[in-house]
Design a protein around this motif. Structure first.
Motif, mmCIF file in Angstrom:
data_model
loop_
_atom_site.group_PDB
_atom_site.id
_atom_site.type_symbol
_atom_site.label_atom_id
_atom_site.label_comp_id
_atom_site.label_asym_id
_atom_site.label_seq_id
_atom_site.Cartn_x
_atom_site.Cartn_y
_atom_site.Cartn_z
ATOM 1 N N ALA A 80 7.762 -27.704 16.934
ATOM 2 C CA ALA A 80 8.856 -27.810 17.913
ATOM 3 C C ALA A 80 8.482 -26.966 19.120
ATOM 4 O O ALA A 80 7.796 -25.950 18.994
ATOM 5 N N CYS A 81 8.928 -27.395 20.304
ATOM 6 C CA CYS A 81 8.611 -26.684 21.545
ATOM 7 C C CYS A 81 9.854 -26.613 22.431
ATOM 8 O O CYS A 81 10.698 -27.509 22.409
ATOM 9 N N VAL A 82 9.918 -25.560 23.219
ATOM 10 C CA VAL A 82 10.934 -25.430 24.257
ATOM 11 C C VAL A 82 10.256 -25.751 25.582
ATOM 12 O O VAL A 82 9.293 -25.087 25.973
ATOM 13 N N LEU A 83 10.750 -26.785 26.262
ATOM 14 C CA LEU A 83 10.240 -27.174 27.571
ATOM 15 C C LEU A 83 11.220 -26.680 28.622
ATOM 16 O O LEU A 83 12.435 -26.725 28.409
ATOM 17 N N GLU A 84 10.703 -26.249 29.746
ATOM 18 C CA GLU A 84 11.548 -25.611 30.752
ATOM 19 C C GLU A 84 11.218 -26.138 32.151
ATOM 20 O O GLU A 84 10.067 -26.383 32.466
ATOM 21 N N ALA A 85 12.254 -26.313 32.969
ATOM 22 C CA ALA A 85 12.092 -26.670 34.381
ATOM 23 C C ALA A 85 12.653 -25.515 35.207
ATOM 24 O O ALA A 85 13.710 -24.975 34.879
ATOM 25 N N TRP A 95 16.198 -27.251 30.502
ATOM 26 C CA TRP A 95 15.342 -26.986 29.358
ATOM 27 C C TRP A 95 15.676 -27.976 28.256
ATOM 28 O O TRP A 95 16.722 -28.599 28.245
ATOM 29 N N ARG A 96 14.728 -28.083 27.336
ATOM 30 C CA ARG A 96 14.891 -29.051 26.261
ATOM 31 C C ARG A 96 14.040 -28.613 25.077
ATOM 32 O O ARG A 96 12.922 -28.138 25.248
ATOM 33 N N VAL A 97 14.572 -28.751 23.873
ATOM 34 C CA VAL A 97 13.808 -28.492 22.648
ATOM 35 C C VAL A 97 13.358 -29.848 22.113
ATOM 36 O O VAL A 97 14.177 -30.748 21.937
ATOM 37 N N VAL A 98 12.068 -29.999 21.903
ATOM 38 C CA VAL A 98 11.531 -31.248 21.371
ATOM 39 C C VAL A 98 10.803 -30.960 20.064
ATOM 40 O O VAL A 98 10.227 -29.895 19.892
ATOM 41 N N ASN A 126 7.601 -23.384 27.397
ATOM 42 C CA ASN A 126 7.994 -21.994 27.212
ATOM 43 C C ASN A 126 7.401 -21.431 25.925
ATOM 44 O O ASN A 126 6.771 -20.370 25.944
ATOM 45 N N SER A 127 7.598 -22.117 24.804
ATOM 46 C CA SER A 127 7.052 -21.654 23.531
ATOM 47 C C SER A 127 7.035 -22.804 22.533
ATOM 48 O O SER A 127 7.764 -23.769 22.680
ATOM 49 N N CYS A 128 6.185 -22.663 21.513
ATOM 50 C CA CYS A 128 6.087 -23.649 20.440
ATOM 51 C C CYS A 128 5.922 -22.921 19.109
ATOM 52 O O CYS A 128 5.407 -21.808 19.063
ATOM 53 N N TRP A 129 6.356 -23.575 18.033
ATOM 54 C CA TRP A 129 6.231 -22.979 16.713
ATOM 55 C C TRP A 129 6.154 -24.076 15.669
ATOM 56 O O TRP A 129 6.584 -25.195 15.876
ATOM 57 N N VAL A 130 5.571 -23.734 14.539
ATOM 58 C CA VAL A 130 5.474 -24.652 13.404
ATOM 59 C C VAL A 130 6.824 -24.670 12.710
ATOM 60 O O VAL A 130 7.435 -23.639 12.492
#
Length: 131
Positions: A80-85, A95-98, A126-130
């Protein structure tokens, strides 16, 4: 026949007591366990490392930014990742969590739209994690 070291030990009384040997053994065992635990924690945390690299972005309109990025994930793991504008002042305007399903590929490229509340000037991961 005694050696020179034995003579010196006998003369000056330099003999290790059983207690000193026991304490030294305990200290060596504790140090070995600490080194082993540190090594395991280092390896275990590296197994789930996720690397994200932003490769580009497009400002579609005042309400949407499309972000292009590449993920390097351990094979067979969901991520999962947090994307940011952000706007010109680096304020977060969207922002969006995908979430991405597991894959056998180690590195994959993605393109995701981020909804915004104002005109953005950039997009980033912004960040990603398993998961």
């Amino acid at each position: 026949m005694t050696t020179t070291q034995d003579k010196l030990d006998e003369r000056y009384g330099r003999r290790r007591s059983p207690r000193a040997r026991w304490v030294a053994g305990i200290l060596i065992a504790v140090a070995a366990i600490a080194v082993g635990a540190y090594a395991w924690l280092t390896v275990a945390s590296a197994l789930d490392d996720v690397a994200a690299e932003t490769t580009g972005f497009r400002v579609e309109d005042s309400r949407t930014v499309t972000l292009e990025f590449q993920l390097t994930v351990p094979a067979g793991r969901d991520v999962a990742c947090v994307l940011e504008a952000q706007d010109e002042q680096h304020g977060v305007v969207g922002w969006r969590v995908v979430q991405f399903a597991a894959s056998d590929d180690h590195t994959r490229a993605f393109s995701e739209a981020i909804p915004t509340v104002a005109t953005a000037t950039t997009g980033l991961v912004n960040s990603c994690w398993v998961t």
